[in-house]
Write a protein that holds these residues in place. Structure first.
Motif, short mmCIF file in Angstrom:
data_model
loop_
_atom_site.label_atom_id
_atom_site.label_comp_id
_atom_site.label_asym_id
_atom_site.label_seq_id
_atom_site.Cartn_x
_atom_site.Cartn_y
_atom_site.Cartn_z
N THR A 318 11.59 8.87 -5.64
CA THR A 318 11.79 7.69 -6.48
C THR A 318 12.18 6.51 -5.58
N ALA A 319 11.53 5.38 -5.78
CA ALA A 319 11.77 4.22 -4.92
C ALA A 319 13.18 3.67 -5.10
N VAL A 320 13.79 3.26 -4.01
CA VAL A 320 15.07 2.56 -4.06
C VAL A 320 14.86 1.15 -4.61
N PHE A 321 13.83 0.46 -4.10
CA PHE A 321 13.46 -0.87 -4.57
C PHE A 321 11.95 -0.94 -4.70
N THR A 322 11.47 -1.68 -5.68
CA THR A 322 10.06 -2.04 -5.78
C THR A 322 9.97 -3.56 -5.84
N PHE A 323 9.24 -4.13 -4.89
CA PHE A 323 9.07 -5.58 -4.83
C PHE A 323 7.64 -5.92 -5.22
N SER A 324 7.45 -6.98 -5.98
CA SER A 324 6.10 -7.42 -6.33
C SER A 324 6.10 -8.93 -6.50
N GLU A 325 4.90 -9.47 -6.56
CA GLU A 325 4.75 -10.93 -6.64
C GLU A 325 3.57 -11.21 -7.55
N SER A 326 3.73 -12.16 -8.46
CA SER A 326 2.67 -12.50 -9.40
C SER A 326 1.48 -13.10 -8.66
N ALA A 327 0.29 -12.84 -9.22
CA ALA A 327 -0.92 -13.39 -8.62
C ALA A 327 -0.94 -14.90 -8.74
N PRO A 328 -1.57 -15.60 -7.80
CA PRO A 328 -1.71 -17.04 -7.92
C PRO A 328 -2.42 -17.42 -9.21
N THR A 329 -2.34 -18.68 -9.60
CA THR A 329 -2.89 -19.12 -10.88
C THR A 329 -4.39 -18.92 -10.97
N SER A 330 -5.07 -18.81 -9.84
CA SER A 330 -6.51 -18.59 -9.87
C SER A 330 -6.85 -17.19 -10.33
N GLY A 331 -5.87 -16.29 -10.39
CA GLY A 331 -6.11 -14.92 -10.79
C GLY A 331 -6.42 -14.00 -9.63
N GLU A 332 -6.56 -14.53 -8.42
CA GLU A 332 -6.84 -13.69 -7.28
C GLU A 332 -5.53 -13.13 -6.73
N LEU A 333 -5.64 -11.97 -6.11
CA LEU A 333 -4.46 -11.36 -5.51
C LEU A 333 -4.09 -12.09 -4.23
N SER A 334 -2.80 -12.05 -3.90
CA SER A 334 -2.31 -12.79 -2.74
C SER A 334 -2.24 -11.93 -1.49
N GLY A 335 -2.56 -10.64 -1.60
CA GLY A 335 -2.40 -9.76 -0.46
C GLY A 335 -0.95 -9.42 -0.18
N TYR A 336 -0.09 -9.59 -1.17
CA TYR A 336 1.33 -9.27 -1.03
C TYR A 336 1.48 -7.81 -0.63
N GLY A 337 2.18 -7.55 0.49
CA GLY A 337 2.33 -6.20 1.00
C GLY A 337 1.39 -5.87 2.14
N THR A 338 0.57 -6.84 2.57
CA THR A 338 -0.30 -6.61 3.72
C THR A 338 0.51 -6.25 4.95
N SER A 339 1.65 -6.89 5.13
CA SER A 339 2.52 -6.62 6.26
C SER A 339 3.95 -6.46 5.76
N VAL A 340 4.69 -5.56 6.36
CA VAL A 340 6.08 -5.31 5.98
C VAL A 340 6.88 -5.03 7.25
N ALA A 341 8.17 -5.35 7.21
CA ALA A 341 9.04 -5.08 8.36
C ALA A 341 10.49 -5.10 7.90
N GLY A 342 11.33 -4.43 8.65
CA GLY A 342 12.77 -4.52 8.45
C GLY A 342 13.37 -5.57 9.35
N ILE A 343 14.49 -6.14 8.92
CA ILE A 343 15.20 -7.16 9.71
C ILE A 343 16.67 -6.77 9.78
N PRO A 344 17.29 -6.84 10.95
CA PRO A 344 18.75 -6.74 10.97
C PRO A 344 19.33 -7.81 10.05
N THR A 345 20.42 -7.53 9.43
CA THR A 345 20.97 -8.36 8.35
C THR A 345 20.84 -9.85 8.59
N VAL A 346 20.23 -10.56 7.61
CA VAL A 346 20.09 -12.01 7.74
C VAL A 346 21.24 -12.76 7.06
#
Length: 536
Positions: A318-346
């Protein structure tokens, strides 16, 4: 990470910034002003298609460098090259030092269907077998096995201690020289498309492995379309296998969102220990992009869907977090999730955070209703999953940077992302994003690398952002002239390559063609920009 963009070092600690690097001053450099460079040697080598750093293969205290390419070269085989970390070489300014010797070359001599993708996924993953040195894994996602199972994929594991005396420039045959070969078991699964190391078994001394298998959506002919999978394999079980094994025989724990065509596992990355229990969490992206034409189209077969990313904690599914982003107004997908990385605390709360790229997002659209695909990145708090910095981070305001809207049109910011330790002395991590299709505007503009032509050039760009606010640029790295589409920022990684205690940027310049290449043959190149430049 393309597809290994993460630091394996110093997540829990604060990397001390070099005090000579002023936080208020943007490190603005072009490719020819980089500190190190690595150049492809053959036509369509596309060196820099993927890069990684952060691990120490030879134990000298410097992060080593992996650079891959050859995905469309004359041989079609591809290769991964390992270089030892290096400090300032003392060469003249504006002449990047090119290390003359490759430590090892991992060459796909074992030709098979789909071998052209060799060199697109690999990582320095820490010590999987408690051998005392960091290890290397290389994915071969399009591999089809001898039983006729198509594109199951496989991963090769090379232990650091197995090659301590191997001469430089040695070419290794993965089938003969790998310590362990792990095969996927799902047809058209593309096991090995993305990779990273993590530690999910704190009671032993071995690091562990997370592998993405996003699946063949375009050409599998399957109905319904396959959903992607991510696998976690314990290092102790990999070490006990020796020779060859499968994900099933190694007892891999698999993760899936179960959505047809989601591409879950397109990119994977270690996040860090979010639960304060000694177990690393990982993040996996599901962008639903179309590999067959990734510059232009996004997948449209999943109507109403949007890209997403999930953070998981082994062994729970079971996922700890699920992140998502609404599609742009044109209805096309934004490619959200193409790249992912961790960052030391910001934000200084001692929890690692995450950054997610959405390279097809349309912004600064002032002339039409069509998405311009400037791209965007998102940062989330690893403690509670809350979005930081007010939502999407777009390219810097063109008017503020003196660059009109067309400069960022189609730039694809967020195609690659990376997390860095603190580089400006505020005890907070930073993050970087690549925009490989950023076009320097036409007009015969003079640069330190030469003059940009009247039609402009797709040089690409990498931005490094101050983690304390998400908007201040600490560095802006621009591509080098060479051919019509050099595309710096195609791949991105961070690690302390010069050994000074602060993370440096490693980025691929995948379409670069040197002046000696009259036909723009796209040999490719990768650059290293030190946090403390050799030539300030």
């Amino acid at each position: 990470m393309l597809r290994s963009h993460f630091i394996l070092t110093c997540f829990a600690c604060t990397i001390l910034a070099n005090q000579n690097h002023a936080a208020a001053q943007v490190d603005e450099r072009w490719g020819c002003e980089a500190d190190l460079q690595y150049t492809g040697k053959a036509k369509a080598d596309h060196l820099g298609f993927a890069v990684d750093s952060g691990g120490d293969w030879n134990g000298d205290g410097k992060a080593d460098v992996l650079v891959g390419g050859g995905v469309e070269g004359a041989s079609g085989l591809g290769e991964v090259r390992l270089y030892a970390g290096s400090g300032c070489p003392g060469n003249p300014c504006n002449v990047p030092f090119e290390p003359p010797r490759t430590k090892l070359i991992f060459n796909n001599i074992d030709v098979h269907a789909g071998a052209f993708q060799w060199g697109t996924a690999f990582a320095l993953v820490g010590d999987l077998n408690d051998g005392g040195l960091d290890d290397i894994v290389i994915g071969d996602p399009f591999f089809s096995n001898q039983n006729g199972d198509q594109e199951v994929g496989r991963v090769f594991v090379f232990y650091g201690e197995s090659h301590t005396t191997t001469p430089v420039n040695t070419v290794l045959n993965p089938v003969n020289d790998a310590d362990v070969i792990i095969e996927g078991t799902v047809e058209y699964g593309w096991f090995g498309f993305s990779l990273d190391g993590l530690d999910v078994t704190p009671l032993d001394d071995e690091n562990d492995l997370v592998v993405g298998a996003p699946g063949n959506v375009e050409n599998s002919g399957l109905s319904p379309l396959p959903s992607g999978n991510v696998y976690v394999l314990e290092g102790s079980l990999i070490a006990s296998a020796g020779g060859s094994a499968t994900t099933l025989s190694l007892g891999a724990v698999s993760y899936s969102a179960g959505i047809a065509g989601d591409r879950f596992g397109w990119d994977v990355a270690r996040v860090g220990d979010l639960g304060n229990n000694g177990i690393d969490e990982f993040i996996a992206g599901a962008p639903q992009i179309d590999l067959s034409n990734s510059f232009v189209n996004v997948l449209t077969t999943c109507s109403g869907c949007t890209g997403f990313a999930k953070v998981h904690s082994y062994p729970a599914t079971t996922a700890v977090f699920t992140f998502s982003e609404s599609a742009p107004t044109s209805g096309e997908l934004s490619g959200y999730g193409t790249s992912v990385a961790g960052i030391p605390t910001v934000n200084g709360n001692n929890f690692a955070d995450v950054v997610i790229g959405a390279p097809y997002f349309g912004a600064y659209d002032t002339s039409s209703s069509a998405p311009l695909r400037t791209g965007a990145v998102y940062v989330y708090d690893g403690r509670n999953g809350v979005g930081l910095f007010g939502g999407a981070i777009f390219p810097e305001d063109p008017s503020a940077a003196g660059e009109p809207d067309p400069a960022w049109s189609g730039s694809m910011l967020g195609w690659s992302v990376a997390g860095l330790g603190d580089t400006d002395g505020d005890s907070k991590g930073e993050f970087a994003a690549g925009a490989p299709r950023f076009k320097e505007l036409p007009g015969a503009m003079a640069t330190p690398c030469g003059t940009i032509g009247m039609n402009g050039d797709l040089l690409g760009r990498v931005n490094v952002y101050d983690g304390s606010n998400g908007s201040t640029l600490l560095a802006r790295y621009r591509g080098e002239l060479g051919g019509g589409k050099p595309r710096m920022g195609w791949s991105l990684a961070a690690g302390d390559i010069d050994g000074d205690g602060a993370d440096d940027i490693l980025t691929g310049h995948v379409g670069y063609s040197p002046p000696s290449s009259p036909n723009a043959d796209e040999e490719g190149r990768a650059f290293v920009f030190f946090n403390d430049p050799c030539c300030p």
